[in-house]
Write a protein that holds these residues in place. Sequence first.
Motif: not given
Length: 396
Positions: A235-257
Amino acid sequence: MTVESTAARKPRRSAGSKAGTTGTKRTTSNTPKKDSDPDLVQLLTPEGTRVANPEYDRYVEDITPQQLRGLYRDMVLTRRFDAEATSLQRQGELGLWASLLGQEAAQIGSGRALRDDDYVFPTYREHGVAWCRGVDPTNLLGMFRGVNNGGWDPNSNNFHLYTIVIGSQTLHATGYAMGVAKDGADSAVIAYFGDGASSQGDVAESFTFAAVYNAPVVFFCQNNQWAISEPTEKQTRVPLYQRAQGFGFPGVRVDGNDVLGCLAVTKWALERARNGEGPTLVEAFTYRMGAHTTSDDPTRYRLDDERAAWEAKDPIARLRAYLEASNHADEGFFAELEAESETLGRRVREAVRAMPDPDHFAIFEHAYADGHALVDEERAQFAAYQASFADVEGGR
């Protein structure tokens, strides 16, 4: 670190993940991330060891042993309820069930970060968040049994009804958040969705509007690695949280467990929203241990080794290890919780089996305020259909 400096930082990018890069070997998204992965915010390791994080520690630094035990209790009881619901479906008591097994930390951590005046827009798997919002577990099951269309008043708990249409709740959340901002309130809105929903156009449109209108909304993506049978890497070539960059707001990846990590990161994102700093995308990197729903067979598309690797990162086991190592809980606590868990399971089972069948014609009663010729026609057709069963039984 201040909120301003945290919010201003650019989302971290892992080496070699830049869009358009060729000739590099891509790792499979469904492989658990290493604990040293710089992309991953983690406060509690799979072994139950507390690790320092200068950006997010302050959001959990005042947490008490009692609150830690509360987080553990939340996850255990949510898992027990979920297991009971799965069993009820297998016994024919529910039409369908979407299990959250493995995602307890993402839901409880983010759910406990919310204030009472914040508003939640869930999908159909947020049973842990519903628990945090005070929705009785039995109310979640009415829809899956087919006896109601939701089962609770969203305004009573600031928890919207479950949304089955994939991704549409992000639009609802963004619009609601825009209204919150126009009203001058300091509350925030959170929208839950999965990695599969992140490919929907509704989510992209939500990101656009939220960014342009600086809406106080947190987009909380539970990346459980599989959109039914489709892996994240498709579904994606980059980590999902990085999609926020293209829209102009922060994204962060956290250990969901990691329940502490999810709690801290969500608090940070909600604080940004309340301070007028706009939307945030949180990607909780977790794993769906069970089937997508009870109509799915995950053994047809994923390997047992993959699940085993994620079992070693179980969110409940790691918090228990931390509680025991820190002497924050004893065997009496765990035994008492086990008894409470079994009591909850019995209560849920009995409540579901006691649910009365709905009035067959109730579906026609609230479609239009003043009636409608087509609805009247459909009601008559349905009445004739129901009467046909009586005719068959009478002719025996």
